[in-house]
Design an enzyme around this catalytic site. Structure first.
Site, PDB file in Angstrom:
ATOM      1  N   ALA A   1      11.116  42.675  60.991  1.00 49.03           N
ATOM      2  CA  ALA A   1       9.974  42.182  60.216  1.00 49.03           C
ATOM      3  C   ALA A   1      10.440  41.013  59.353  1.00 49.03           C
ATOM      4  CB  ALA A   1       9.408  43.301  59.342  1.00 49.03           C
ATOM      5  N   LYS A   2       9.516  40.295  58.783  1.00 55.22           N
ATOM      6  CA  LYS A   2       9.863  39.208  57.859  1.00 55.22           C
ATOM      7  C   LYS A   2       8.615  38.869  57.054  1.00 55.22           C
ATOM      8  CE  LYS A   2      13.437  36.493  56.953  1.00 55.22           C
ATOM      9  NZ  LYS A   2      14.863  36.834  57.059  1.00 55.22           N
ATOM     10  N   GLY A   3       8.836  38.322  55.872  1.00 53.38           N
ATOM     11  CA  GLY A   3       7.701  37.918  55.052  1.00 53.38           C
ATOM     12  C   GLY A   3       7.971  36.575  54.403  1.00 53.38           C
TER      13      GLY A   3
END
Ligand code: NAD
Length: 434
Positions: free
Chosen positions: A123-125
């Site tokens: 995941a990444k934000g």
């Protein structure tokens, strides 16, 4: 065997985010997946899974600035793949953050987590903001609002953010507090990279540099490079580059050149790494360091060395400077420091490249330890953490090396083969629901 219906971008009149023609970080990632597909055997049937992020959330992050105006920022959280466990990946605050970039970074986290075999998906934000334009109070409001906006997606068993570019332990503390307030209970395991007093882990800060050093030592051993007296050049002398340089120097290597945002320095006899670390801590960069000559930034890439560690930014080794590189071993401390064309040039020259997806995975490995310690509220010593980190990195590297030898492919392709097989095998065993 069931057939896959062609729902790719090419078959639609309107290009979607899946369009591989829109090259950019996501396009590069799609090419990397295409490159390994022939090696996936029967699991290739599932490969489309890797080309589609599982879940994307785009949020508006409104905050009141100190002068009373209301500012709106664009925020993202992307869960690329959750087949092997909850999502894991950092949060980036940068004015140039785009959805394509966050998607690619989330996918590379899926690969990295599978490569070192920690039980996470990717995941990444990110928030499209230049945090230097915000006061501390504004930054706190932005962090808390962003955390609330993505609150439906994150959680200790769902998706666990961590620091990335321009985010740090303080921001993780605010994220942890905001999430905890919203769920009504202290939840330390919702983020990693926290300060040690708030459930952070010993050894986390040095973990990425230590991982770079560990895989570098393994590669040196396997390729017959003697570290005693080996010459090392490092781009970036921050957390990753500084730690890796110190560990290599302690092991007998000579750090002959360093470049950072303040310039490039060179000393063929070897720099005093401890003195340089003190200089950087005091002055903010390597520029003006007494024990070396200053050289042009462009000349840094042609310096006579055995090992080169890019540990600063993306896209630094390009088709324009790859030909000049004299190192036999390149260890990617940064994420994406080598462009695909440069990668081919280095490969043709016989340079061994240890790719980011394994070389800088030490950070997420100790993040995994932090999460495990938070669940049990029982904390390990730094020696225990370092020993477990080294074991995981050595085992992961040995596996990747063996696959590279077996298929006669680069270590980057081998890492993707190992990781994609693990992800798709998990997907196949879980099956599709409903
Ligand atoms: P940092 O901020 O501590 O250090 C960054 C270094 O890059 C500094 O020395 C800075 O001077 C240098 N730099 C910045 N702009 C430059 C330029 N234009 N030319 C040359 N040097 C420049 O960051 P870090 O934590 O050491 O991260 C470095 C890289 O490693 C990043 O790509 C990051 O995404 C990656 N990475 C970090 C971690 C981690 O745990 N810290 C984990 C995985 C990957």
């Amino acid at each position: 065997m069931s057939k896959t219906k062609d729902t790719s971008a090419a078959s639609h009149p309107i290009p979607s985010y899946l369009n591989p023609d829109h090259i950019g970080p996501w396009g590069i990632y799609l090419q990397q997946v295409d490159r390994v597909t022939p090696y996936l055997g029967p699991l290739a049937r599932w490969v489309e899974t890797l080309k589609r992020p599982k879940r994307i959330l785009v949020v508006d992050v409104p905050i009141e600035l100190d002068d009373g105006t209301i500012a709106h920022y664009e925020g993202y959280r992307v869960q690329h793949n959750l087949s092997r466990g909850p999502g894991k990946g950092g949060v980036r605050f940068h004015q140039d953050v785009t959805l394509s970039e966050v998607m690619a970074l989330s996918a590379w986290m899926s690969i990295k987590n599978a490569a070192v075999n920690v039980p996470y998906g990717g995941a990444k934000g990110g928030v499209r903001v230049d945090p230097r334009t915000l006061s501390r109070a504004e930054l706190e409001r932005l962090t808390r609002r962003y955390t609330s906006e993505i609150g439906m997606m994150i959680g200790p068993s769902k998706d666990i953010p961590a620091p990335d570019v321009n985010t740090n332990g303080q921001i993780m503390a605010w994220m942890m507090d905001t999430y905890s307030m919203n769920v009504g209970a202290t939840s330390t395991g919702v983020v990693t990279g926290k300060p040690v007093d708030l459930g952070g882990s010993l050894g986390r800060i040095e973990a990425t540099g230590r991982g770079v050093f560990t895989v570098g030592m393994e590669a040196a051993k396997l390729s017959g490079l003697n570290i005693q007296g080996a010459k090392l050049a490092v781009q970036g002398f921050g957390n990753v580059g500084g730690t890796a340089a110190k560990l290599f120097a302690d092991a007998g290597a000579l750090v002959v050149a360093v470049q950072d945002h303040t310039g490039s320095i060179h000393n063929a006899k070897g720099l005093d790494v401890n003195a340089l670390l003190e200089h950087v801590a005091a002055k903010g960069g390597v520029g003006g360091f007494g024990g070396a000559q200053s050289i042009d930034n462009a000349d840094f890439w042609g310096v006579n060395c055995d090992i080169l560690i890019p540990a600063a930014l993306e896209g630094q080794i390009t088709k324009d400077n790859a030909g000049k590189i004299k190192a036999k071993l390149v260890i990617e401390g940064a994420n994406g420091p080598t462009t695909p064309e440069a990668d081919d040039i280095l490969n043709d020259k016989g340079v061994l490249v240890l790719p980011d997806v394994i070389a800088n995975a030490g950070g997420v490995t100790v993040s995994y330890f932090e999460w495990v310690q938070d669940f049990s509220s029982f904390f390990w010593t730094e020696d225990e953490i370092n020993a477990r980190l080294v074991r995981i990195m050595q085992e992961a590297f040995a596996g990747v090396w063996a696959v590279a030898q077996e298929h006669k492919v680069t270590l980057r392709t081998a890492t993707f083969i190992v990781a994609c097989k693990r992800i798709l095998h998990a997907r196949e065993m879980r099956g599709l629901y409903p």
